[in-house]
Design a protein around this motif. Structure first.
Motif, PDB file in Angstrom:
ATOM      1  N   UNK A 203       0.827  -1.211   0.000  1.00  0.00           N
ATOM      2  CA  UNK A 203       0.000   0.000   0.000  1.00  0.00           C
ATOM      3  C   UNK A 203       0.860   1.258   0.000  1.00  0.00           C
ATOM      4  N   UNK A 204       1.931   1.249   0.802  1.00  0.00           N
ATOM      5  CA  UNK A 204       2.834   2.406   0.824  1.00  0.00           C
ATOM      6  C   UNK A 204       3.465   2.625  -0.550  1.00  0.00           C
ATOM      7  N   UNK A 205       3.852   1.540  -1.167  1.00  0.00           N
ATOM      8  CA  UNK A 205       4.503   1.651  -2.463  1.00  0.00           C
ATOM      9  C   UNK A 205       3.534   2.172  -3.523  1.00  0.00           C
ATOM     10  N   UNK A 206       2.296   1.705  -3.476  1.00  0.00           N
ATOM     11  CA  UNK A 206       1.310   2.172  -4.465  1.00  0.00           C
ATOM     12  C   UNK A 206       1.014   3.661  -4.279  1.00  0.00           C
ATOM     13  N   UNK A 220       3.638  -0.567 -15.326  1.00  0.00           N
ATOM     14  CA  UNK A 220       3.213  -1.953 -15.498  1.00  0.00           C
ATOM     15  C   UNK A 220       4.190  -2.973 -14.903  1.00  0.00           C
ATOM     16  N   UNK A 221       5.506  -2.886 -15.150  1.00  0.00           N
ATOM     17  CA  UNK A 221       6.398  -3.894 -14.549  1.00  0.00           C
ATOM     18  C   UNK A 221       6.435  -3.835 -13.026  1.00  0.00           C
ATOM     19  N   UNK A 222       6.193  -2.645 -12.467  1.00  0.00           N
ATOM     20  CA  UNK A 222       6.163  -2.526 -11.006  1.00  0.00           C
ATOM     21  C   UNK A 222       4.918  -3.207 -10.456  1.00  0.00           C
ATOM     22  N   UNK A 223       3.764  -2.971 -11.110  1.00  0.00           N
ATOM     23  CA  UNK A 223       2.530  -3.633 -10.675  1.00  0.00           C
ATOM     24  C   UNK A 223       2.669  -5.153 -10.806  1.00  0.00           C
TER      25      UNK A 223
END
Length: 635
Positions: A203-206, A220-223
């Motif tokens: 959640x913090x990263x998003x 996209x590659x992070x998700x």
């Protein structure tokens, strides 16, 4: 002639001009001297690299670090700097100070040398996996302003290895919170965020990701990495059972990598979809042999009750699975516990043996010993029963060793074994004596086919289930002479039908001495002993007289059930699980045995395993017993 001369002169002039252009002129060297004069060493190196591309063989002039008027000559120091010769630099500084105690390197050189040393120290510590040394060396880095971002990444990786969460969080915050001209380029931001998938809460990263305004193609590659992390966490958490959100799984199903295939396979296997799990693991294995994917495929097939195919997977990946001897033993034991089928490949026998030795498993040594015994490999049986006894003593193992010694005609070994264990397991030799037909019984079962054919009234009574009349006619027939082996066999079945266990046992044992009736007599005797709860005696008789595969599985499944029930009554809960696991290799587990499994886990303190068993039962049965198990494991 004059034209040829002029032509040659022109060619020579062109060649001379070309040669001249192979060396940079003063104009092109100006930038190199300018950067050196102002101490911008990074730019010196970049400009030198550019010139080498344009002019192959280019060498940096030795005088680029020559001091300007009024400045000390540091050219020797810079030459050593470019070679990362820190010891040489210290020696040169010492030499200069000996000549002039007031001399000191310029601030520019000292600052750049400190940075060069920092990089070298961190890189060396990382190379030898001294993660604490990396963190210590990076103490002076400021993530909010550091221009050499790869050094901060090195610090983050070291912090992750040492569990220094605060250090990592500070570094991430410094890199990701920069604004304006200090903001990292998108490529460096994405690389940092992909590292953060490992270390920061999703959640913090998003939230950070949403505030950076990166292009969709970069997000996209992070998700996808976040989806991998979520699926991996789900697969590792035994308490979680409900499938993950479809949106998360969909990210991995689109053009999946091999690691994604494995993650999806374990997810589907855990959530009760072994058929799709099978396909994920098969696709992953098509890209390369791998132990974890082989395990997944094995378990997927086993969950679909395709035991023979599952065994085939274990046999095909013996080398890969050798690193997990417990798994390999359990996978292969299914076949070794089912005598009467095709001969097992020598390589598989060796792999099973090596796994048993690696794990020092007495239970699996016993399985292999009975396999050898039933295959008439009595030397191997003796060795494995002996090994099983070395690891854990049990009467059935003493019995197996005794039977093997008898088959080998080793009277001295039999006597020594009896002397050692008769006081510990006195019933073993009594059982062996009872199941070995005496000479009188063998003589009494000599064939009298004419007499048997002359009076078949008892056979008609047996077929019509008139067991009392069958027994009476056989008794009358016996007054005229010894009964045939066939008649004794029918007498045994009729007595068993009347639940007269002692009489049935004697009749079946009398029929054991004839080769034709022996298989049916063994089966009848085993059923009789099991009905009387004489579990060990039943196992001994099927060990001495092999059965057909189907009957062998039936009898051994009942043996393991009785052992599990007895162990539970005696509060030997690990033995309950051992017996149930052995039985599961032979037959599907009915709900009542699953209940026993759940409570055995509960009493051993395995609350998660117990709850999983009760929840599976509740999904299928919705009965009060399963509900009580769920309630008990929730506390």
């Amino acid at each position: 002639m004059r034209l040829l001369f002029l032509s040659g002169l022109l060619l020579a002039s062109a060649a001379f001009a070309e040669e001249a252009r192979s060396v940079p002129d003063a104009v092109e060297l100006a930038a190199l001297y300018y950067y050196a004069e102002h101490g911008e060493q990074d730019r010196v190196e970049a400009e030198a690299a550019r010139l080498r591309l344009k002019y192959p063989g280019f060498v940096v002039p030795a005088d680029i670090h020559a001091p300007a008027a009024g400045q000390a000559d540091e050219s020797a120091l810079w030459t050593l700097y470019e070679a990362d010769d820190f010891a040489g630099i210290e020696a040169e500084i010492g030499r200069r100070r000996a000549q002039d105690p007031a001399w000191a390197p310029s601030e520019d050189f000292s600052a750049k040398l400190a940075r060069r040393k920092l990089r070298a120290e961190m890189t060396a510590a990382a190379a030898r996996k001294d993660w604490a040394g990396v963190v210590a060396a990076a103490g002076g880095l400021d993530p909010e302003s550091e221009t050499e971002v790869d050094l901060v990444w090195m610090l983050i990786d070291a912090a992750a290895e040492t569990g220094a969460k605060t250090v990592a969080e500070t570094a991430y915050r410094g890199l990701l919170s920069r604004e304006g001209a200090a903001r990292l380029p998108d490529g460096q931001l994405v690389a940092t965020l992909r590292k953060a998938v490992r270390d920061l809460p999703a959640e913090d990263l998003r939230r950070k990701l949403a505030g950076l305004g990166l292009p969709a193609a970069e997000i996209e590659p992070i998700e996808r990495d976040l989806a991998r992390r979520e699926v991996a966490a789900f697969n590792a958490d035994e308490a979680r059972q409900a499938p993950l959100a479809e949106a998360t799984l969909a990210r991995l199903r689109t053009a999946p990598e091999t690691a994604d295939l494995s993650l999806l396979g374990w997810h589907d296997l855990k959530t009760g979809a072994p058929k799709t799990a099978e396909q994920w693991f098969r696709t992953a294995l098509a890209g390369g042999r791998d132990a974890e994917n082989a395990k997944g495929l094995y378990l997927s097939l086993a969950a679909q009750d395709r035991q023979d195919e599952a065994y085939g997977v274990a046999e095909a990946y013996l080398q890969e699975l050798a690193g997990d001897p417990q798994f390999l033993m359990n996978a292969l034991s299914v076949r070794f516990a089912r005598p009467g089928e095709r001969e097992i490949d020598a390589g598989t026998v060796t792999a099973y043996s090596n796994a048993i030795l690696a794990a020092e498993s007495a239970g699996h040594a016993e399985i292999l010993a009975w396999y050898a015994y039933n295959s008439r490999q009595y030397e191997a049986a003796r060795a494995w029963f002996g090994k099983a006894l070395d690891w854990e003593s049990a009467p059935v193992r003493v019995k197996g060793l005794a039977l093997s010694l008898l088959r080998l005609g080793d009277k001295a070994g039999s006597a020594a074994l009896e002397e050692e264990y008769r006081g510990v397991y006195p019933a073993v030799w009594e059982e062996i004596g009872r199941i070995r037909p005496s000479k009188r019984n063998r003589a009494a079962t000599a064939e009298t086919p004419a007499k048997a054919a002359a009076d078949t009234g008892y056979l008609a009574d047996f077929k019509a289930k008139r067991y009392g009349a069958c027994v009476e006619k056989l008794a009358a027939l016996e007054t005229r002479g010894p009964l045939s082996a066939d008649a004794q066999l029918i007498r045994g079945w009729c007595h068993l039908g009347l639940d007269r266990l002692s009489e049935a046992r004697r009749a079946f044992e009398a029929a054991l001495g004839n080769a034709r009736t022996q298989p049916d007599a063994t089966y009848g005797a085993a059923l009789t002993l099991l009905r009387g709860r004489l579990t060990d005696e039943a196992e001994a008789i099927v060990g001495l007289y092999p059965l057909a595969e189907k009957r062998e599985r039936e009898v051994r499944a009942e043996i393991y059930w009785q052992r599990a029930r007895s162990a539970f009554d005696h509060k030997q809960y690990q033995r309950v699980l051992d017996a149930l696991n052995a039985r599961m290799a032979l037959a599907a587990e009915p709900p009542d045995l699953s209940q026993l499994r759940g409570w055995a886990h509960y009493h051993l303190g395995n609350r998660r395993e117990a709850r999983a068993v009760f929840e599976r039962l509740d999904m299928h049965l919705h009965d009060a017993a399963a509900a009580r198990g769920i309630a008990a494991t929730a506390r």
